[in-house]
Motif scaffolding. Structure first.
Motif, PDB file in Angstrom:
ATOM      1  N   ASP A 291       0.827  -1.220   0.000  1.00  0.00           N
ATOM      2  CA  ASP A 291       0.000   0.000   0.000  1.00  0.00           C
ATOM      3  C   ASP A 291       0.855   1.261   0.000  1.00  0.00           C
ATOM      4  O   ASP A 291       0.347   2.352  -0.252  1.00  0.00           O
ATOM      5  N   TYR A 292       2.124   1.104   0.340  1.00  0.00           N
ATOM      6  CA  TYR A 292       3.016   2.254   0.445  1.00  0.00           C
ATOM      7  C   TYR A 292       4.210   2.098  -0.506  1.00  0.00           C
ATOM      8  O   TYR A 292       5.373   2.186  -0.104  1.00  0.00           O
ATOM      9  N   THR A 293       3.878   1.813  -1.738  1.00  0.00           N
ATOM     10  CA  THR A 293       4.895   1.602  -2.767  1.00  0.00           C
ATOM     11  C   THR A 293       4.538   2.383  -4.018  1.00  0.00           C
ATOM     12  O   THR A 293       3.390   2.359  -4.465  1.00  0.00           O
ATOM     13  N   PHE A 294       5.525   3.098  -4.554  1.00  0.00           N
ATOM     14  CA  PHE A 294       5.321   3.753  -5.846  1.00  0.00           C
ATOM     15  C   PHE A 294       5.174   2.665  -6.904  1.00  0.00           C
ATOM     16  O   PHE A 294       5.968   1.715  -6.930  1.00  0.00           O
ATOM     17  N   PRO A 295       4.188   2.744  -7.808  1.00  0.00           N
ATOM     18  CA  PRO A 295       4.018   1.700  -8.818  1.00  0.00           C
ATOM     19  C   PRO A 295       5.136   1.725  -9.851  1.00  0.00           C
ATOM     20  O   PRO A 295       5.812   2.740 -10.037  1.00  0.00           O
ATOM     21  N   GLU A 296       5.323   0.590 -10.496  1.00  0.00           N
ATOM     22  CA  GLU A 296       6.275   0.539 -11.605  1.00  0.00           C
ATOM     23  C   GLU A 296       5.765   1.420 -12.738  1.00  0.00           C
ATOM     24  O   GLU A 296       4.570   1.423 -13.050  1.00  0.00           O
ATOM     25  N   MET A 297       6.661   2.187 -13.342  1.00  0.00           N
ATOM     26  CA  MET A 297       6.311   3.086 -14.434  1.00  0.00           C
ATOM     27  C   MET A 297       7.080   2.680 -15.687  1.00  0.00           C
ATOM     28  O   MET A 297       8.240   2.253 -15.608  1.00  0.00           O
ATOM     29  N   VAL A 298       6.435   2.809 -16.841  1.00  0.00           N
ATOM     30  CA  VAL A 298       7.094   2.504 -18.114  1.00  0.00           C
ATOM     31  C   VAL A 298       6.791   3.598 -19.124  1.00  0.00           C
ATOM     32  O   VAL A 298       5.746   4.239 -19.076  1.00  0.00           O
ATOM     33  N   ARG A 299       7.748   3.796 -20.012  1.00  0.00           N
ATOM     34  CA  ARG A 299       7.558   4.735 -21.117  1.00  0.00           C
ATOM     35  C   ARG A 299       7.534   3.903 -22.405  1.00  0.00           C
ATOM     36  O   ARG A 299       8.495   3.195 -22.712  1.00  0.00           O
ATOM     37  N   ILE A 300       6.414   3.986 -23.134  1.00  0.00           N
ATOM     38  CA  ILE A 300       6.193   3.107 -24.291  1.00  0.00           C
ATOM     39  C   ILE A 300       5.842   3.909 -25.533  1.00  0.00           C
ATOM     40  O   ILE A 300       5.098   4.886 -25.466  1.00  0.00           O
ATOM     41  N   VAL A 384       3.111  -3.367 -31.909  1.00  0.00           N
ATOM     42  CA  VAL A 384       4.546  -3.410 -31.649  1.00  0.00           C
ATOM     43  C   VAL A 384       4.807  -2.407 -30.539  1.00  0.00           C
ATOM     44  O   VAL A 384       4.525  -1.207 -30.687  1.00  0.00           O
ATOM     45  N   LEU A 385       5.326  -2.889 -29.410  1.00  0.00           N
ATOM     46  CA  LEU A 385       5.561  -2.039 -28.249  1.00  0.00           C
ATOM     47  C   LEU A 385       7.061  -1.815 -28.065  1.00  0.00           C
ATOM     48  O   LEU A 385       7.829  -2.782 -27.951  1.00  0.00           O
ATOM     49  N   ALA A 386       7.474  -0.565 -28.080  1.00  0.00           N
ATOM     50  CA  ALA A 386       8.870  -0.200 -27.861  1.00  0.00           C
ATOM     51  C   ALA A 386       9.004   0.338 -26.443  1.00  0.00           C
ATOM     52  O   ALA A 386       8.434   1.382 -26.117  1.00  0.00           O
ATOM     53  N   LEU A 387       9.730  -0.401 -25.598  1.00  0.00           N
ATOM     54  CA  LEU A 387       9.892   0.021 -24.208  1.00  0.00           C
ATOM     55  C   LEU A 387      11.081   0.978 -24.117  1.00  0.00           C
ATOM     56  O   LEU A 387      12.228   0.579 -24.240  1.00  0.00           O
ATOM     57  N   ARG A 388      10.798   2.249 -23.896  1.00  0.00           N
ATOM     58  CA  ARG A 388      11.849   3.266 -23.845  1.00  0.00           C
ATOM     59  C   ARG A 388      12.507   3.351 -22.464  1.00  0.00           C
ATOM     60  O   ARG A 388      13.707   3.611 -22.364  1.00  0.00           O
ATOM     61  N   GLU A 389      11.711   3.147 -21.426  1.00  0.00           N
ATOM     62  CA  GLU A 389      12.234   3.322 -20.068  1.00  0.00           C
ATOM     63  C   GLU A 389      11.375   2.525 -19.095  1.00  0.00           C
ATOM     64  O   GLU A 389      10.164   2.408 -19.274  1.00  0.00           O
ATOM     65  N   ARG A 390      12.019   1.977 -18.071  1.00  0.00           N
ATOM     66  CA  ARG A 390      11.291   1.278 -17.010  1.00  0.00           C
ATOM     67  C   ARG A 390      11.800   1.798 -15.659  1.00  0.00           C
ATOM     68  O   ARG A 390      13.005   1.764 -15.385  1.00  0.00           O
ATOM     69  N   ILE A 391      10.879   2.290 -14.859  1.00  0.00           N
ATOM     70  CA  ILE A 391      11.221   2.752 -13.514  1.00  0.00           C
ATOM     71  C   ILE A 391      10.610   1.759 -12.533  1.00  0.00           C
ATOM     72  O   ILE A 391       9.392   1.673 -12.401  1.00  0.00           O
ATOM     73  N   PRO A 392      11.457   0.949 -11.864  1.00  0.00           N
ATOM     74  CA  PRO A 392      10.925  -0.096 -10.975  1.00  0.00           C
ATOM     75  C   PRO A 392      10.087   0.497  -9.834  1.00  0.00           C
ATOM     76  O   PRO A 392      10.281   1.647  -9.432  1.00  0.00           O
ATOM     77  N   SER A 393       9.171  -0.320  -9.328  1.00  0.00           N
ATOM     78  CA  SER A 393       8.400   0.102  -8.159  1.00  0.00           C
ATOM     79  C   SER A 393       9.350   0.207  -6.964  1.00  0.00           C
ATOM     80  O   SER A 393      10.352  -0.515  -6.886  1.00  0.00           O
ATOM     81  N   ARG A 394       9.041   1.087  -6.038  1.00  0.00           N
ATOM     82  CA  ARG A 394       9.914   1.286  -4.875  1.00  0.00           C
ATOM     83  C   ARG A 394       9.070   1.761  -3.703  1.00  0.00           C
ATOM     84  O   ARG A 394       8.061   2.456  -3.885  1.00  0.00           O
ATOM     85  N   PRO A 395       9.488   1.399  -2.500  1.00  0.00           N
ATOM     86  CA  PRO A 395       8.710   1.796  -1.320  1.00  0.00           C
ATOM     87  C   PRO A 395       8.712   3.308  -1.124  1.00  0.00           C
ATOM     88  O   PRO A 395       9.718   3.975  -1.380  1.00  0.00           O
ATOM     89  N   ILE A 396       7.590   3.836  -0.671  1.00  0.00           N
ATOM     90  CA  ILE A 396       7.520   5.233  -0.262  1.00  0.00           C
ATOM     91  C   ILE A 396       8.202   5.330   1.101  1.00  0.00           C
ATOM     92  O   ILE A 396       7.951   4.500   1.982  1.00  0.00           O
ATOM     93  N   PRO A 397       9.092   6.300   1.316  1.00  0.00           N
ATOM     94  CA  PRO A 397       9.777   6.404   2.615  1.00  0.00           C
ATOM     95  C   PRO A 397       8.799   6.439   3.778  1.00  0.00           C
ATOM     96  O   PRO A 397       7.749   7.084   3.711  1.00  0.00           O
ATOM     97  N   LEU A 398       9.159   5.732   4.838  1.00  0.00           N
ATOM     98  CA  LEU A 398       8.297   5.635   6.021  1.00  0.00           C
ATOM     99  C   LEU A 398       7.900   7.010   6.558  1.00  0.00           C
ATOM    100  O   LEU A 398       6.739   7.247   6.907  1.00  0.00           O
ATOM    101  N   GLU A 399       8.846   7.918   6.615  1.00  0.00           N
ATOM    102  CA  GLU A 399       8.562   9.236   7.170  1.00  0.00           C
ATOM    103  C   GLU A 399       7.490   9.991   6.380  1.00  0.00           C
ATOM    104  O   GLU A 399       6.763  10.812   6.937  1.00  0.00           O
ATOM    105  N   SER A 400       7.411   9.703   5.063  1.00  0.00           N
ATOM    106  CA  SER A 400       6.441  10.414   4.217  1.00  0.00           C
ATOM    107  C   SER A 400       5.006   9.995   4.489  1.00  0.00           C
ATOM    108  O   SER A 400       4.069  10.736   4.199  1.00  0.00           O
ATOM    109  N   VAL A 401       4.829   8.768   5.021  1.00  0.00           N
ATOM    110  CA  VAL A 401       3.463   8.252   5.234  1.00  0.00           C
ATOM    111  C   VAL A 401       3.172   7.992   6.708  1.00  0.00           C
ATOM    112  O   VAL A 401       2.154   7.401   7.053  1.00  0.00           O
ATOM    113  N   LYS A 402       4.078   8.444   7.566  1.00  0.00           N
ATOM    114  CA  LYS A 402       3.955   8.152   8.987  1.00  0.00           C
ATOM    115  C   LYS A 402       2.652   8.689   9.576  1.00  0.00           C
ATOM    116  O   LYS A 402       1.957   7.994  10.327  1.00  0.00           O
TER     117      LYS A 402
END
Length: 449
Positions: A291-300, A384-402
């Motif tokens: 619930d406290y994770t930035f989603p994976e983002m892609v540029r297509i 035909v899908l060209a994947l330009r960039e992939r930004i992996p999902s990552r946790p939101i810092p604890l302090e930001s959602v405390k």
């Protein structure tokens, strides 16, 4: 309570009002836009377009030259997210039209409206139904309130208009003692200038004199008079209708009393003992990390073909060095956008993978940035899908959602404590169970019918 009683049977909203509010909420527009720092540059483009020039070609030329920022590749955005200036312009446009010059702060923009759509959103429809029902009740209450006012009240408007709380004379003290009748209420005590003055004074914590100096009193006198009269006529009407004898009144009174007593009990006895520690927050954070994770983002980027073979041929060419843009402009077998209104189109936008169609997410899941994949949608198109960039999902810092987490953890602990109290009270009470399961069903079902 009289007003609640009056609208108790208004349970369904107006379908037309629901649809109207729903369409406003979900409306999306596909727009292409350019933004200029210099007004003269924007005006030159506007003149060329009015002379018959093609927006896409002329705007791209300005972007490539560094005169403007933006994109000529239209993309869908929520209408409600547009700036007020752009929204005003787009709301008066038809598909295919280009806006007049729009001033946005210190910059200047031209926008082309390519399409409008209204996606299906269950949450938005539910909210529209809720708002439409509320609006229907409010309208009914206004009509009812106006009727009561017309039935019982007569205001001396000439006298009312002469009352100036911010003038030096006659002064607040004299107006507080003024017994002139401001509004007659049929069969009840009239409302005097003094009544209005006293009620108005109570609205200001720092005193009426200070409010007068700040030019606030005269702005509030209409509202305060309305409140006084509404209170008088509702009480009178409630007495005439014998509201206190109705089941509605008795139920609401019991409900309010129980709610006040229970709220006081929880606040005084239970809440002080509910504490949330640092370790509890950390444990909750780890247990709900999803619930406290930035989603994976892609540029297509994408190309749409009418058949699989042409799409697969395009992928082979791309993997052997062909230029993607050149293929977009020259490859054979591409799907005609005019024939497929449901065609997907990706133009290098950064996208949340959780919002993509399942087939697209699956197609790019094993692809590295710079790679190509095929998404097949038989009967529609092959992409035909060209994947330009992939930004992996990552946790939101604890302090930001405390702060947000602390409220949730507190609420959960409070619920557990309340359940424990419920169990204690049950054990301390003489509770007899006369029916459960099927026996209870046999008793309740005939009554429900």
């Amino acid at each position: 309570m009289l007003y609640g009683y009056h609208v108790r049977n208004i349970l369904k909203p107006d379908p037309k009002e629901v649809e109207k509010r729903y369409r406003v909420a979900v409306k999306e527009v596909k727009v292409a836009s350019v933004l200029f720092d210099k007004e003269e540059d924007a005006k030159r483009l506007e003149v060329e377009i009015k002379a018959g020039g093609k927006f896409e070609l002329l705007a791209k030329k300005r972007i490539d030259a560094g005169e403007a920022k933006g994109s000529v590749e239209g993309q869908y955005v929520k209408f409600g997210t547009l700036s007020p200036e752009a929204a005003k312009a787009v709301s008066n446009m038809k598909k295919g039209e280009v806006s007049p010059l729009i001033r946005i702060g210190k910059q200047f923009s031209l926008v082309k409206l390519a399409a409008i759509r209204y996606p299906k959103e269950k949450t938005a429809r539910a909210q529209a139904e809720k708002e439409a029902l509320q609006a229907k009740r409010v309208a009914a209450l206004k009509a009812y309130s106006d009727g009561l006012r017309k039935k019982y009240v007569k205001i001396d408007r000439k006298l009312f208009d002469t009352i100036d709380y911010e003038a030096a004379e006659p002064g607040f003290e004299k107006l507080r003692a003024d017994r002139r009748v401001l509004a007659a209420v049929k069969g009840e005590k009239p409302v005097t200038v003094g009544d209005l003055t006293s009620a108005l004074e109570k609205k200001f914590f720092h005193g009426a004199e200070q409010a007068a100096g700040g030019k606030k009193l005269n702005r509030r006198k209409d509202q305060v008079l309305e409140e006084i009269l509404n209170r008088r006529v509702t009480i009178k009407e409630a007495k005439l209708q014998k509201l206190d004898r109705t089941k509605y009144f008795k139920g609401k009174t019991a409900e309010n009393s129980n709610g006040i007593l229970f709220g006081a009990f929880v606040k005084k006895v239970i809440v002080p003992d509910v504490k949330v520690g640092e370790e509890e927050l950390k444990s909750y954070y780890q247990a709900h990390i999803g619930d406290y994770t930035f989603p994976e983002m892609v540029r297509i980027d994408s190309l749409a073909f009418s058949d699989r073979k042409n799409a697969e041929d395009a992928i082979v060419k791309l993997r052997t060095g062909a230029d993607f843009q050149w293929l977009r402009e020259n490859a054979d077998g591409q799907a005609d956008p005019a024939r497929g209104k449901n065609l997907l189109e990706f133009r290098g936008q950064l996208l949340d993978t959780t919002t993509l169609p399942d087939g697209v997410t699956k197609a790019v899941s094993g692809t590295e940035a710079g790679g190509y994949s095929l998404h097949a949608d038989p009967g529609n198109a092959y992409y035909v899908l060209a994947l330009r960039e992939r930004i992996p999902s990552r946790p939101i810092p604890l302090e930001s959602v405390k702060g947000e987490m602390e409220k949730k953890v507190f609420a959960e602990k409070l619920q557990r404590v309340l359940r424990d109290w419920e169990e204690k009270l049950r054990k301390a009470s003489d509770v007899k169970i006369y029916a459960t399961g099927k026996k209870l069903d046999r008793i309740v079902t005939p009554l429900a019918k």
